[in-house]
Scaffold this motif. Structure first.
Motif, PDB file in Angstrom:
ATOM      1  N   ALA A 139      -1.053   9.353 -15.053  1.00  0.00           N
ATOM      2  CA  ALA A 139       0.328   9.426 -14.244  1.00  0.00           C
ATOM      3  C   ALA A 139      -0.583   8.957 -12.894  1.00  0.00           C
ATOM      4  O   ALA A 139       0.656   8.484 -12.312  1.00  0.00           O
ATOM      5  N   TYR A 140      -1.368   8.655 -12.745  1.00  0.00           N
ATOM      6  CA  TYR A 140      -2.110   8.099 -11.611  1.00  0.00           C
ATOM      7  C   TYR A 140      -1.576   6.477 -12.217  1.00  0.00           C
ATOM      8  O   TYR A 140      -1.540   5.703 -11.011  1.00  0.00           O
ATOM      9  N   ALA A 141      -1.648   6.152 -13.219  1.00  0.00           N
ATOM     10  CA  ALA A 141      -1.534   4.467 -12.826  1.00  0.00           C
ATOM     11  C   ALA A 141      -0.311   4.138 -12.571  1.00  0.00           C
ATOM     12  O   ALA A 141       0.595   3.322 -11.786  1.00  0.00           O
ATOM     13  N   ALA A 142       1.284   5.013 -13.202  1.00  0.00           N
ATOM     14  CA  ALA A 142       2.031   5.525 -12.345  1.00  0.00           C
ATOM     15  C   ALA A 142       2.597   5.407 -11.469  1.00  0.00           C
ATOM     16  O   ALA A 142       3.142   4.357 -10.235  1.00  0.00           O
ATOM     17  N   ALA A 143       1.241   5.415 -10.490  1.00  0.00           N
ATOM     18  CA  ALA A 143       1.014   5.675  -8.658  1.00  0.00           C
ATOM     19  C   ALA A 143       1.401   4.531  -8.229  1.00  0.00           C
ATOM     20  O   ALA A 143       1.407   4.390  -7.517  1.00  0.00           O
ATOM     21  N   PHE A 144       0.832   3.592  -9.380  1.00  0.00           N
ATOM     22  CA  PHE A 144       0.148   2.455  -8.542  1.00  0.00           C
ATOM     23  C   PHE A 144       1.448   1.098  -8.805  1.00  0.00           C
ATOM     24  O   PHE A 144       1.385   0.005  -8.185  1.00  0.00           O
ATOM     25  N   ARG A 145       2.343   1.774  -9.683  1.00  0.00           N
ATOM     26  CA  ARG A 145       3.674   0.233  -9.934  1.00  0.00           C
ATOM     27  C   ARG A 145       4.604   0.079  -8.589  1.00  0.00           C
ATOM     28  O   ARG A 145       4.402   1.061  -7.740  1.00  0.00           O
ATOM     29  N   GLY A 146       4.014  -1.052  -8.343  1.00  0.00           N
ATOM     30  CA  GLY A 146       4.560  -1.453  -7.085  1.00  0.00           C
ATOM     31  C   GLY A 146       3.573  -1.640  -5.743  1.00  0.00           C
ATOM     32  O   GLY A 146       4.326  -2.191  -4.808  1.00  0.00           O
ATOM     33  N   PHE A 147       2.553  -1.186  -6.154  1.00  0.00           N
ATOM     34  CA  PHE A 147       1.686  -1.258  -5.085  1.00  0.00           C
ATOM     35  C   PHE A 147       0.306  -1.728  -5.641  1.00  0.00           C
ATOM     36  O   PHE A 147      -0.755  -1.665  -7.133  1.00  0.00           O
ATOM     37  N   VAL A 170       1.176  -1.110  -0.191  1.00  0.00           N
ATOM     38  CA  VAL A 170       0.013   0.245   0.034  1.00  0.00           C
ATOM     39  C   VAL A 170       0.822   1.109  -0.317  1.00  0.00           C
ATOM     40  O   VAL A 170       1.410   1.486   0.338  1.00  0.00           O
ATOM     41  N   GLY A 171       0.799   2.301  -0.800  1.00  0.00           N
ATOM     42  CA  GLY A 171       1.076   3.524  -1.059  1.00  0.00           C
ATOM     43  C   GLY A 171       0.417   4.295  -0.001  1.00  0.00           C
ATOM     44  O   GLY A 171      -0.786   4.564  -0.373  1.00  0.00           O
ATOM     45  N   VAL A 230       3.390  -0.624   3.978  1.00  0.00           N
ATOM     46  CA  VAL A 230       3.012   0.651   3.839  1.00  0.00           C
ATOM     47  C   VAL A 230       4.489   1.568   3.115  1.00  0.00           C
ATOM     48  O   VAL A 230       4.998   1.595   4.575  1.00  0.00           O
ATOM     49  N   GLU A 231       3.648   1.978   2.115  1.00  0.00           N
ATOM     50  CA  GLU A 231       5.703   3.050   2.483  1.00  0.00           C
ATOM     51  C   GLU A 231       4.829   4.163   1.290  1.00  0.00           C
ATOM     52  O   GLU A 231       3.459   4.634   0.412  1.00  0.00           O
ATOM     53  N   PRO A 232       5.158   5.765   1.350  1.00  0.00           N
ATOM     54  CA  PRO A 232       5.314   6.914   1.203  1.00  0.00           C
ATOM     55  C   PRO A 232       4.965   6.949  -0.325  1.00  0.00           C
ATOM     56  O   PRO A 232       5.415   6.380  -0.770  1.00  0.00           O
ATOM     57  N   VAL A 233       3.800   7.495  -0.709  1.00  0.00           N
ATOM     58  CA  VAL A 233       4.222   8.050  -2.094  1.00  0.00           C
ATOM     59  C   VAL A 233       3.849   9.144  -2.352  1.00  0.00           C
ATOM     60  O   VAL A 233       3.133   9.916  -1.850  1.00  0.00           O
TER      61      VAL A 233
END
Length: 471
Positions: free
Chosen positions: A367-375, A260-261, A294-297
């Motif tokens: 851009a939103y899809a990129a934020a999900f990379r790894g999450f 989770v980011g 859980v990590e910051p994004v």
């Protein structure tokens, strides 16, 4: 100014056919013959009458409410309400507006039919702010919808009437829809579960199909994750979009470990208040304790997104004003409220930017899809601050000041509407100093409702949601 007497908690829970049942539990009791559907409808109507003078949540009542035809479905016999921007045959649809005299609907809207397929008994229509534009259900010349946790505060919007009735225990679930946060905002304000489905997950309403960019999804507000999960499964038995993975019936946490980011402040630079930050950081700690990563994004959303979304909102107000006679022959856009008129006027000054605005908004998904990379999911506040006092977001506030207040409040939810991704508002275990609920928001990739329900069940099981009757 709100008087001391108005700053009270209101609920309708009592020892009757509904008891403390949520929708799934009540439907089961009805199937077992422990409670009759007519008895449940009667007692729910009495509950509504008991709180309506304080909450002002109801727009219209059905004359002879009865279970939906066939009396089958997951929610057979469960009393509920439909939001007053969606047609229900025999009741007028007013869209929260004083600009026209609403006419009785001759047929059910497509989503109404899907909702009715679950077997619910519709008791009437709930109130919303004019055309759903405001995140608070308030009016220029009528009583606002009040928050049952503290009636001096907003119940949110635009599904404020539905949220107030469900949170107060008048009905277990109610219809809601969301074009910029209108399921999730009132859910956060009223301590409810509010899931905005993936674009196309449920039957589209007529207005959505006419928009240059469809941002509206229908659903419900509920007091439990189980009810929201049951609603999605029931909706899918009526119609399923073959382009999306099926949801099926999710009945509890899977035990799957998620990545989770999380973010505390909005990508557009709006900072959150202390109670909201505490709700998110507490949720982060809980998820980590339960074994999730859980990590910051920091999503790289176009800095023009907020202005672009506001321009699109203005386009919607302009289109309503231009084609208002479809609502009623006496439609007069001059009678629209201050927010609607302000959005309309701002758009008229800026209409030439429309093609660029639409292009940029449609590109947000990259851009939103990129934020999900790894999450698997993103976690954030639902709103930048907790439910404001009545009057803070009233349409009587001068437009420049009002729109600035709205933008500093609704700083997280609109992205999911533009991109079409699902997201869910959940009550946090923390609260404000005066006991108001605080919501946290989980968002997922398109079609990821099962994952959202998974984390929702996990958190609900770990620390059951606060109840207004215990406040």
């Amino acid at each position: 100014m709100t008087t001391f007497e108005e700053r009270t908690t209101v609920h309708a829970f009592r020892d009757d056919a509904l008891g403390e049942h949520e929708a799934v539990g009540l439907a089961a009791a009805i199937r077992r013959g422990e409670v009759g559907a007519a008895e449940a409808a009667r007692d729910a109507a009495e509950r509504v009458r008991a709180v309506e003078a304080r909450l002002h949540a109801v727009q219209a009542y059905a004359e002879s409410p009865a279970p939906a035809a066939g009396a089958g479905g997951a929610f057979a016999g469960v009393p509920t309400f439909v939001k007053d921007n969606t047609d229900y045959r025999g009741l007028p649809t007013g869209h929260g507006s004083a600009a026209f005299s609403p006419r009785e609907a001759r047929r059910h809207a497509p989503f109404t039919r899907q909702f009715l397929s679950s077997g619910v008994t519709v008791l009437g229509k709930t109130r919303l702010p004019e055309f759903g534009f405001s995140p608070s259900t308030e009016y220029e010349a009528a009583e606002p919808v009040r928050n049952p946790w503290n009636t001096g505060h907003s119940a949110g919007g635009s599904s404020g009437g539905s949220a107030a009735l469900v949170a107060a225990g008048a009905v277990p679930i109610a219809h809601a829809n969301d074009g910029g946060g209108s399921i999730r905002i009132p859910a956060a304000c009223c301590g409810l579960v509010g899931l905005k489905p993936t674009r196309g997950r449920v039957v589209a309403n007529a207005q959505s199909r006419q928009l240059p960019l469809d941002i509206v999804s229908d659903g419900i507000v509920s007091r439990s994750v189980r009810d929201t999960a049951a609603f999605l499964a029931a909706a899918e038995t009526y119609w399923r979009n073959p382009k999306l993975p099926p949801v099926g019936l999710v009945e509890g946490p899977s035990g799957r470990r998620l990545r989770v980011g999380f973010m505390l402040d909005s990508p557009n630079g709006v900072t959150t208040d202390a109670a909201t930050r505490a709700a998110v950081t507490d949720t982060v700690a809980t998820l980590r304790r339960l074994g999730h990563t859980v990590e910051p994004v920091a999503p790289a959303i176009d800095p023009r997104f907020t202005d672009d979304f506001l321009t699109y909102w203005g386009l919607l107000s302009f289109l309503i004003g231009a084609g208002g006679r479809t609502f009623g022959p006496d439609f007069d856009r001059r009678r629209m409220d201050g927010l609607s008129r302000g959005l309309h006027a701002a758009y008229v000054k800026n209409w030439r930017s429309t093609p660029g605005v639409l292009r940029r908004l449609k590109r947000t998904k990259v851009a939103y899809a990129a934020a999900f990379r790894g999450f698997d999911l993103l976690l954030s506040p639902v709103l930048a601050h907790t439910a404001p006092p009545i009057g803070h977001l009233s349409p009587t506030v001068p437009y420049p000041e009002l729109v600035e207040r709205i933008l500093r409040y609704v700083a997280f939810t609109p992205v999911d509407n533009i991109v079409g991704t699902p997201s869910i508002s959940l009550p946090a275990p923390t609260a404000t100093e005066d006991g108001l609920p605080v919501g946290v928001l989980f968002s997922g990739r398109p079609g990821s409702e099962r994952t959202l329900l998974d984390v929702a069940f996990t958190l609900e099981a770990d620390r059951p949601f606060r109840r207004v009757q215990d406040a």
